[in-house]
Design a protein around this motif. Sequence first.
Motif, PDB file in Angstrom:
ATOM      1  N   SER A   1     -10.360  30.959  -5.538  1.00 42.00           N
ATOM      2  CA  SER A   1      -9.257  31.912  -5.606  1.00 42.00           C
ATOM      3  C   SER A   1      -9.579  33.039  -6.573  1.00 42.00           C
ATOM      4  O   SER A   1     -10.454  32.896  -7.430  1.00 42.00           O
ATOM      5  N   PRO A   2      -8.874  34.155  -6.496  1.00 44.62           N
ATOM      6  CA  PRO A   2      -9.138  35.265  -7.420  1.00 44.62           C
ATOM      7  C   PRO A   2      -8.759  34.909  -8.853  1.00 44.62           C
ATOM      8  O   PRO A   2      -7.962  33.998  -9.102  1.00 44.62           O
ATOM      9  N   GLY A   3      -9.327  35.635  -9.776  1.00 45.08           N
ATOM     10  CA  GLY A   3      -8.944  35.488 -11.171  1.00 45.08           C
ATOM     11  C   GLY A   3      -7.894  36.512 -11.554  1.00 45.08           C
ATOM     12  O   GLY A   3      -7.205  37.078 -10.705  1.00 45.08           O
ATOM     13  N   HIS A   4      -7.768  36.756 -12.856  1.00 43.68           N
ATOM     14  CA  HIS A   4      -6.836  37.751 -13.390  1.00 43.68           C
ATOM     15  C   HIS A   4      -5.388  37.444 -12.990  1.00 43.68           C
ATOM     16  O   HIS A   4      -4.640  38.325 -12.560  1.00 43.68           O
ATOM     17  N   VAL A   5      -5.014  36.177 -13.162  1.00 43.15           N
ATOM     18  CA  VAL A   5      -3.645  35.780 -12.825  1.00 43.15           C
ATOM     19  C   VAL A   5      -2.632  36.475 -13.723  1.00 43.15           C
ATOM     20  O   VAL A   5      -1.443  36.575 -13.370  1.00 43.15           O
ATOM     21  N   GLU A   6      -3.077  36.975 -14.869  1.00 40.02           N
ATOM     22  CA  GLU A   6      -2.157  37.691 -15.761  1.00 40.02           C
ATOM     23  C   GLU A   6      -1.656  38.988 -15.143  1.00 40.02           C
ATOM     24  O   GLU A   6      -0.672  39.576 -15.619  1.00 40.02           O
ATOM     25  N   CYS A   7      -2.311  39.431 -14.101  1.00 36.02           N
ATOM     26  CA  CYS A   7      -1.919  40.679 -13.433  1.00 36.02           C
ATOM     27  C   CYS A   7      -0.935  40.442 -12.292  1.00 36.02           C
ATOM     28  O   CYS A   7      -0.510  41.396 -11.638  1.00 36.02           O
ATOM     29  N   PHE A   8      -0.586  39.190 -12.055  1.00 33.28           N
ATOM     30  CA  PHE A   8       0.209  38.816 -10.890  1.00 33.28           C
ATOM     31  C   PHE A   8       1.618  38.437 -11.325  1.00 33.28           C
ATOM     32  O   PHE A   8       1.807  37.522 -12.126  1.00 33.28           O
ATOM     33  N   VAL A   9       2.618  39.118 -10.813  1.00 35.93           N
ATOM     34  CA  VAL A   9       4.022  38.860 -11.165  1.00 35.93           C
ATOM     35  C   VAL A   9       4.532  37.674 -10.352  1.00 35.93           C
ATOM     36  O   VAL A   9       4.425  37.662  -9.123  1.00 35.93           O
ATOM     37  N   GLN A  10       5.094  36.677 -11.047  1.00 40.95           N
ATOM     38  CA  GLN A  10       5.526  35.452 -10.391  1.00 40.95           C
ATOM     39  C   GLN A  10       6.853  35.644  -9.658  1.00 40.95           C
ATOM     40  O   GLN A  10       7.491  36.697  -9.738  1.00 40.95           O
ATOM     41  N   LEU A  11       7.281  34.571  -8.991  1.00 42.72           N
ATOM     42  CA  LEU A  11       8.364  34.660  -8.017  1.00 42.72           C
ATOM     43  C   LEU A  11       9.645  35.277  -8.557  1.00 42.72           C
ATOM     44  O   LEU A  11      10.211  36.170  -7.943  1.00 42.72           O
ATOM     45  N   ASN A  12      10.158  34.794  -9.674  1.00 42.79           N
ATOM     46  CA  ASN A  12      11.455  35.260 -10.148  1.00 42.79           C
ATOM     47  C   ASN A  12      11.354  36.311 -11.236  1.00 42.79           C
ATOM     48  O   ASN A  12      12.347  36.642 -11.872  1.00 42.79           O
ATOM     49  N   GLU A  13      10.151  36.839 -11.467  1.00 43.40           N
ATOM     50  CA  GLU A  13       9.956  37.874 -12.470  1.00 43.40           C
ATOM     51  C   GLU A  13      10.019  39.253 -11.813  1.00 43.40           C
ATOM     52  O   GLU A  13       9.708  39.412 -10.639  1.00 43.40           O
ATOM     53  N   SER A  14      10.416  40.248 -12.595  1.00 43.34           N
ATOM     54  CA  SER A  14      10.579  41.588 -12.026  1.00 43.34           C
ATOM     55  C   SER A  14       9.904  42.686 -12.835  1.00 43.34           C
ATOM     56  O   SER A  14       9.860  43.836 -12.393  1.00 43.34           O
ATOM     57  N   ALA A  15       9.384  42.348 -14.010  1.00 42.30           N
ATOM     58  CA  ALA A  15       8.713  43.369 -14.823  1.00 42.30           C
ATOM     59  C   ALA A  15       7.367  43.727 -14.199  1.00 42.30           C
ATOM     60  O   ALA A  15       6.620  42.849 -13.755  1.00 42.30           O
ATOM     61  N   VAL A  16       7.060  44.996 -14.149  1.00 46.77           N
ATOM     62  CA  VAL A  16       5.793  45.455 -13.585  1.00 46.77           C
ATOM     63  C   VAL A  16       4.658  45.142 -14.557  1.00 46.77           C
ATOM     64  O   VAL A  16       4.761  45.397 -15.758  1.00 46.77           O
ATOM     65  N   LYS A  17       3.597  44.553 -14.033  1.00 46.90           N
ATOM     66  CA  LYS A  17       2.396  44.297 -14.824  1.00 46.90           C
ATOM     67  C   LYS A  17       1.275  45.188 -14.296  1.00 46.90           C
ATOM     68  O   LYS A  17       0.777  44.970 -13.196  1.00 46.90           O
ATOM     69  N   ALA A  18       0.904  46.177 -15.081  1.00 51.47           N
ATOM     70  CA  ALA A  18      -0.180  47.092 -14.694  1.00 51.47           C
ATOM     71  C   ALA A  18      -1.453  46.656 -15.397  1.00 51.47           C
ATOM     72  O   ALA A  18      -1.501  46.609 -16.626  1.00 51.47           O
ATOM     73  N   CYS A  19      -2.483  46.318 -14.624  1.00 49.98           N
ATOM     74  CA  CYS A  19      -3.777  45.928 -15.183  1.00 49.98           C
ATOM     75  C   CYS A  19      -4.813  46.997 -14.839  1.00 49.98           C
ATOM     76  O   CYS A  19      -4.808  47.535 -13.715  1.00 49.98           O
ATOM     77  N   HIS A  20      -5.692  47.278 -15.787  1.00 47.56           N
ATOM     78  CA  HIS A  20      -6.660  48.366 -15.614  1.00 47.56           C
ATOM     79  C   HIS A  20      -8.077  47.808 -15.658  1.00 47.56           C
ATOM     80  O   HIS A  20      -8.420  46.983 -16.512  1.00 47.56           O
ATOM     81  N   PHE A  21      -8.909  48.271 -14.729  1.00 47.70           N
ATOM     82  CA  PHE A  21     -10.294  47.831 -14.620  1.00 47.70           C
ATOM     83  C   PHE A  21     -11.188  49.042 -14.339  1.00 47.70           C
ATOM     84  O   PHE A  21     -10.709  50.115 -13.969  1.00 47.70           O
ATOM     85  N   GLY A  22     -12.489  48.814 -14.471  1.00 46.58           N
ATOM     86  CA  GLY A  22     -13.445  49.852 -14.110  1.00 46.58           C
ATOM     87  C   GLY A  22     -13.630  50.900 -15.176  1.00 46.58           C
ATOM     88  O   GLY A  22     -13.504  50.639 -16.381  1.00 46.58           O
ATOM     89  N   SER A  23     -13.881  52.115 -14.737  1.00 45.17           N
ATOM     90  CA  SER A  23     -14.224  53.204 -15.647  1.00 45.17           C
ATOM     91  C   SER A  23     -13.019  53.621 -16.483  1.00 45.17           C
ATOM     92  O   SER A  23     -11.879  53.627 -16.016  1.00 45.17           O
ATOM     93  N   GLU A  24     -13.303  53.972 -17.745  1.00 43.15           N
ATOM     94  CA  GLU A  24     -12.263  54.504 -18.630  1.00 43.15           C
ATOM     95  C   GLU A  24     -12.387  56.018 -18.786  1.00 43.15           C
ATOM     96  O   GLU A  24     -11.644  56.622 -19.572  1.00 43.15           O
ATOM     97  N   SER A  25     -13.284  56.618 -18.055  1.00 40.58           N
ATOM     98  CA  SER A  25     -13.465  58.063 -18.134  1.00 40.58           C
ATOM     99  C   SER A  25     -12.257  58.781 -17.542  1.00 40.58           C
ATOM    100  O   SER A  25     -11.774  58.401 -16.463  1.00 40.58           O
ATOM    101  N   PRO A  26     -11.746  59.809 -18.211  1.00 33.34           N
ATOM    102  CA  PRO A  26     -10.591  60.546 -17.660  1.00 33.34           C
ATOM    103  C   PRO A  26     -10.931  61.277 -16.359  1.00 33.34           C
ATOM    104  O   PRO A  26     -10.024  61.670 -15.624  1.00 33.34           O
ATOM    105  N   ASP A  27     -12.217  61.449 -16.101  1.00 33.22           N
ATOM    106  CA  ASP A  27     -12.627  62.149 -14.881  1.00 33.22           C
ATOM    107  C   ASP A  27     -12.905  61.200 -13.723  1.00 33.22           C
ATOM    108  O   ASP A  27     -13.217  61.655 -12.616  1.00 33.22           O
ATOM    109  N   ALA A  28     -12.812  59.900 -13.947  1.00 31.84           N
ATOM    110  CA  ALA A  28     -13.116  58.937 -12.893  1.00 31.84           C
ATOM    111  C   ALA A  28     -12.028  58.966 -11.817  1.00 31.84           C
ATOM    112  O   ALA A  28     -10.843  59.161 -12.116  1.00 31.84           O
TER     113      ALA A  28
END
Length: 682
Positions: A443-470
């Motif tokens: 199964s995929p990892g990064h379960v911290e990025c996944f909002v569970q059934l009765n939760e409603s807060a948005v979880k934004a996870c960031h990956f990859g380049s940190e360049s502002p031009d990416a």
Amino acid sequence: MTEPRLRQRPTKASHFLPHVQGLRAIAVMLVVLYHVWPGRLSGGYIGVDIFFVISGFLITGQLARELDRTGRIALPSFWAKRARRLLPAAITVLVFCALAVLFLLPLSSLVSEAKEILASTFYFENWQLALSSVDYLASHDATTVQHYWSLSLEEQFYIVWPLLLLGATWLGVKFFAARRWLPMVGIVVVVSVVSLAASAFYTATNPAEAYFVTWTRFWEFGAGAILALLPRLRPTGAWWPNLIGYAGLAMILAAAWFFDRDTPFPGYTALLPVIGTAMVITTDRAKHWWDVGSVLGGPPQRFVGDISYSLYLWHWPLIIVAPYIPGWGLSGWNRVALIAICFLLAWLTKKFIEDPVRTWKFFTLRRPRITYLGVIGLMAVSSLFVGAAWVVNNPRYEAEAAELQQIRADLPDCFGALAGPDCENPELAGAIIPSPGFGNADSPGHVECFVQLNESAVKACHFGSESPDAPRIALIGDSHAYQYIETLIALADERGWSLTTYLKGACPWTTAPVSGPSPAFTASCVDWRANLADELSAVAPYDVVFTAALAHTPYTVSAADHDEVLRDGFLEAWKQAAGAAIVTIVDNPDFVEDPNKCLRNAAPDACTELRADVLAQTDPLALAGAMAGATVLDFTDSYCDDTVCFSVVGGANVYRDQDHLTRTFALTLGPAIGDAIAARLP
């Protein structure tokens, strides 16, 4: 005025106990038939509730008579008797389950089985299941000990209930000398009413968890307890006992026949089987063959009732293990044979384990602490067997995980979705990667990025380049979008993109109304989508949004304009992307059962499903994509030919359960997904 004494519990030779044994027989057979033939007796699960009422009646009667006779409850002796009665058979079956983990079950089940066998050993399996029921990403394949939730709840009742009655007795002696039994009845009634109200509320708001937690079920024990404390509730005369008894049986059978998985349960609907059971318990008339007591108290009924505890213990592990025994499975007459084996094992367990240990003078003639030492020993035995299964299998588990990680880091040529008519790899002939025994764990990892059934807060996870031009990419959707998270992360790292994810279980990115397992989930999905809209309006627009969704999501839309409403729901939601290009994907086939079970004992060609059965007739997300000018990726021809859909493609095991892709197979879709996203970048 003298205080009324409680009616004495009949002995085994009396005319009363046999009909309770018959009621036990009905309860266990409802559960067994419900599990062996799912769907045939859709409400058979109410057999557990019958057991709860019977336990409340018998245990409360026993404790109340002891209080009435001596003014106290010998708690150590009471708990020791319960332990001698229940623990030996329970631990025997747990040892069998640990051996099944060691020798029969797929490797992927190791973690969940070990965790739940330990939870069952120490009688908190109901809470283990309650906690995992709110985790959308938890493996929801049943373990061999899942049925121990009811035994755990009963043990918790045996601990709490005597203390409750003792407290009521103290109040009675101190404040109600002339009617010292009144607080006992009053407290039982109050606790039962509060528990019923909590059950109704919790079932409406969080049904998955409500099914298992202790306080939603205590009122069922309380219903039986009230009968034990108020013997005058029992009908008398020639006709009333039978009228009430047969009406109660009809209520039980009606619940077993008409209830199903969609029935909100426990909650108020449980009143039907619970009251029905109470009505049957009150009617012990057995003077004629047609009396309820005679019908329920015959020798076959008493026999099944006598072995009901062991029968309950054995039936579920055998059902779970059977599909993994080559040549066995659960088809045709195998189910009948399975029931026969359950009866045989139950009788042997009753005769050679339950009864001997319960009456063994080594324990019965000694102080309760000797029994408690035996309890510790038995729990240690169960724990040691689980530990042995873990010690033996965990190195294999880790080795297969490491090997799979190496394969994912450097995918073979023509592997998985990369295969095709012009691309075949002879080295993959006969390969299944990951193996069927490990597919459920891929199964995929990064379960911290996944909002569970009765939760409603948005979880934004960031990956990859940190360049502002990416280039800025977003992944949005439900679990069928989450299954691509590792693929998108790999693409972001490889191509220098900045990736942000917004994911929630069972909640697709649409404005169309979605139903779910509870009102709480439905509300959380609405709130999450509103919060997501606010989030998207607050951040700089993304260059490309990749989105996916389960095509079979239960939308609350009428059949007449179903496709159009769902299509428009996606189109409306996509406006929140503020002009970002949309790349979406036609949903993968949704198998009837997890194909890994089939692949353990059969060749991939035998583990297919008819295309018409597993593909959605129309995918509303694809319809929206076509209308909006989005890029719509369709890999159906990779999964299926003109007739069937495959569980293994190009040597890759496609599924980690019946409808989610393995992480490994999803990675093989990466090149096509990456090219589609790159083509839409400005």
